[in-house]
Each structure stands twice: as C-alpha cells, then as structure tokens.
Design an enzyme around this catalytic site. Sequence first.
Site: not given
Ligand code: GLA
Length: 359
Positions: A33, A35, A116, A120-122, A167
């Site tokens: 949290h 970035d 989920g 970072s799958s998306s 990500d």
């Molecule tokens: C998700 C978001 C990222 C980052 C994280 C928390 O993965 O896609 O950009 O904010 O949450 O660090």
Amino acid sequence: MDDGLRTRFAAHFGGVPDGTGTGFGRVNIIGDHTDYNDGFVMPCILSHRTEVAIRARPDRLLNGLSGAFGQAEAQMDAATKGHWLAYAAGALAVTAEIGVPQVGIDLLVDSTVPEGAGVSSSAALGVALVRGLCAAFSIPAPPAQTVARLAQRIENDFIGLQCGIMDHMVSATGKARSAMHLDCRDLSYNLHSLPAGHVFLVIHSGSGRKLSEGIYNERVAECRAAAEAMGVASLRDAEAAQIADIDDKLVRQRAQHVLSENDRVNAAAQALASADVVTLGALITASHQSLATDYEVSSAPLDMLVKTTLSAGALGSRLTGAGFGGCIVCLAAADLADDIVAAAQEAVPGSWLLDSIAC
Ligand code: GLA
C-alpha cells in the site's frame, strides 16, 4: 513460442496465433500500500506465469478462451467491467497509442497464477496482453516501464481498480530470484540477490480476496485525504512529524502505515545488500503489524499464519499484497521450510504452499 500454447490455440481456434506474450505473478517481500503513494516496494516474481496467444480478426469481435474463466465472446465496445474480456478490450484500447490497430482478436489465455490469491494474476494478464498484442501486430517491444504503465491503465481505466504500478513493473521486468527495490515515483529500481541458505515461503491462507470489492479503493481515497490534510502532493512527500496535522484518526493511521512502510522497505534493501537476514526478518514482521493495526487489511487466517510461522522458526512473516485474504510471505532458513509449512497447515486448515523462492 511455447509449443503447448500453440497446440492449444490450434485445437480451439484452428491455425496459428500471430503473437504471444507473457506476464509473471509476484510476491511482495515488503512494502504494501505504498505504490499508489509514490513510495517504495520490494517485490519478486514467482515461477507462476500467464501466457496469451493472439490472432487478429477481420471484425471487432473479442473471441476468448481462458483456462480459468472459460470461453466467451463480446464485441470490443461491449466487454464491460466485471467480464474477463474487459481486460482484452482495455489492452486493445491502451495500446492504440503505440500503434496496435483497433480490431477484434482471437485470444487464448493460459495461466498458472492463481486468481484471488494476492499474487497479481490480473497484472500478469495485463502485461501478457500488452506484450502479446505488440507481438501479434509487429509493434517493436516497448521498454518494461511502458508495458507496465499500459497494463496499469487497463486496471485503472477499464476494470475500476485504482491500483499502483508495483505489480505491473515487476511482472514486466521478470527477473527471477531477485528482489526489486522499486521507487514507484520514477520507476527506477535496484535488483538484490536473495539471501543464501534462506527461502521466502508464499503460503496461501485458503481464503481468497476480491480487490475490486471497494476496500482497496477506499484505502486509496484515505491516503489522498491524508496527503491533502498535510498539504503534500502525495504521502511520499510527507514527513512523519506532519502526521499530527491530520484530524481524522483513521486517516492518521493510514498515513502512519505508509510513511513507516516506506522506511521499512528502504531499510530492508540495506539489510538484503548486507545479507542481514535477522534485520530483514524483523522489518518484515513489523510490516505485518502495521498493515494489521494501522492499515487494517489483515484477516484472522492471515494473522494466524504469521503467528504460527514465526513460532515455527521463521525470521519474519507478513501478509503480502493488498491483504483481506490471500497469502503471507515468510523468510526462513531453508532447512526449516518443511516444518514451517506443516505448522501453518495444521494451524490454518486449507492453507497451502503456493511457491518457495530461493537464491
Ligand atoms: C495490489 C495492487 C498493488 C498494490 C498492492 C498493495 O496488489 O495491485 O498496486 O497496491 O495491492 O501493496
């Protein structure tokens, strides 16, 4: 091109794709949290990845097949939020500026990045799509920073998640077994080797999380309110002493987390550089405490996993990614890894080892 991908494309669509692209899942070692506050992060790619195969169509149809989401068709302008083809529509739209023609595509998506899980799958899908579209339309491969910025815009503008750049940057850069100490303001970074004889265990809590459910965007808004209350453009520009200027208690807590987390990331980079695993572990655990209490994005299973892995000998343990479910990451001596995973699985039934990263 991956032969399996080519075979699966031929089996479903007939013929061969015009191009393919890859994006990686990631675990964030420390720095959550931060970035979207122009701060610092330290992610590392996983072995899990998403691959796409793309072929241009003579019409405006998006004709997709995904292992996770199944078969679907939608006109380019009708693939709206909530539908997985919105990623494809968004990828086409954002890559128009680098010359990708706005035509329909046949699209195969093959991924080993769990959905989920907070890994970072998306972003992996977005990066794979941007790269795949460039390859399919013979656009020279853009630098990783450009790929990352475009993939982030797919999520910000077409999915409705106000996520940061972490990500997409690590997914696009894709350096295995390296921790990326990334400055999210200017995207400069240093890669650090992982500590010898140690592993980062990524343990899934068994409970998924849904980012677009609103809490994430709520936190983004709270951080903006904090920056505004302190009179700075972003939390990156604030000094700890200014936190007292914030009236709202919750907003103050959010700022406290972000400012202290930036310091922890930078200290963690120094600890990695000097192979000081004890300090690194302590910073990782302190990050979890801050995410759980000040940022309030943990969950009972995540807290239990952190506690259990530390009791079983991990040097540091924390939730990773956005929180609200998903995974923890813990740093441990390699020879303790099996015992730590066993203890985690006993304490949180349904939890499982998603990846183990070593140098
Ligand atoms: C998700 C978001 C990222 C980052 C994280 C928390 O993965 O896609 O950009 O904010 O949450 O660090």
